[in-house]
Design an enzyme around this catalytic site. Sequence first.
Site, PDB file in Angstrom:
ATOM      1  N   LEU A   1      -4.762  -2.351  -5.097  1.00 22.02           N
ATOM      2  CA  LEU A   1      -4.258  -2.014  -3.778  1.00 22.02           C
ATOM      3  C   LEU A   1      -4.997  -2.844  -2.743  1.00 22.02           C
ATOM      4  CD1 LEU A   1      -4.017   1.914  -3.631  1.00 22.02           C
ATOM      5  CD2 LEU A   1      -2.161   0.283  -3.983  1.00 22.02           C
ATOM      6  N   ASP A   2      -4.306  -3.170  -1.653  1.00 21.23           N
ATOM      7  CA  ASP A   2      -4.979  -3.836  -0.538  1.00 21.23           C
ATOM      8  C   ASP A   2      -6.153  -2.995  -0.068  1.00 21.23           C
ATOM      9  OD1 ASP A   2      -3.133  -5.875  -0.566  1.00 21.23           O
ATOM     10  OD2 ASP A   2      -1.902  -5.030   1.041  1.00 21.23           O
ATOM     11  N   ARG A   3      -7.155  -3.641   0.468  1.00 22.13           N
ATOM     12  CA  ARG A   3      -8.334  -2.937   0.953  1.00 22.13           C
ATOM     13  C   ARG A   3      -7.971  -1.894   2.005  1.00 22.13           C
ATOM     14  NH1 ARG A   3     -12.135  -3.428   5.071  1.00 22.13           N
ATOM     15  NH2 ARG A   3     -10.944  -5.115   6.028  1.00 22.13           N
TER      16      ARG A   3
END
Length: 327
Positions: free
Chosen positions: A145-147
């Site tokens: 997942l994106d940060r």
Amino acid sequence: MRRTTRTPPSPLPQRHGVDPVRVRLPATGSWGTVRAHLVERLSGAGAGVIDGMFDAGRIVGADGRPVAADAPFVPGMFVWFHRDLPDEVPVPFPVRVVHRDEHIVVADKPHFLATTPRGGHVAETALARLRRELDLPELTAAHRLDRLTAGLVLFTVRPEERGTYQSLFRDRRIRKEYEAVAPYDPGLALPRTVRSRIVKERGVLTAREVPGEPNAVSRVELVEHREGPGGLARYRLTPATGQTHQLRVHLSALGVPILGDPLYPEVTAPVPAGDFRRPLQLLARSLKFTDPVTGAEHRFRSGRVLAAWASYDRWAAGGNDGPSDGQ
């Protein structure tokens, strides 16, 4: 028939839940020494840093012994070393374990925490934290997942099974649902399936839609909304593909960009390190799949509530999300 070289096991242990860097020397080249190759290959570090690592015995071979700076270049040779960890501001929110068995760990990741080591985020990542907290040094991520996105991430316990679980995502045999809070537009006809071609160029912060065969498909549904000026809506997002920033790009293109998005529709100034206010209102809400190893039917759901929906004023003032009202 081409022969493959078996990669030796790392002679160095993990440090703070982070694997050492492994470098394989090229099969051909004109470098006279290992040092000469590493200075060129790791030019961003600088020759002085590389020399310091050699002097300290931090670059080792497969036998775990330090490699001398003047060691001759040997094609195909492996060396290992630990990178200098960047100064990281701790992300003050826990990674919650939703499920754990002998094959997988499903974690509920908070906003602002990277999934895996990358760039300036190394020890302060979900993977490194879970390795330390669960004492699972071989834990690996099956996806990412994106940060800035919170929610469910699937990790694998056994390295030899990682590819099997990754195939769930590659072959689209896993159902992922996301939730987002964004402006409400009464003129936007929903539900709908958005199809477009998205490209993300290396070194460019944002992805963009371009003409061509669609490679990004997202189902967008309205869950509920609030009337009035500045009204908000809660959306259910079901991606059929996994392009970088896909859901963020698609909602922005529909005219309802996700609250707290620093990139879409416009890139905003970066916030200072340690500023955890107004998180992106995007959550990986659920994962549903048949376990490819055990055959078990899994359905996992995040316990987080997006703060802008629970209390917009609190979110706008710098509140965060969590199982109820905290990370």
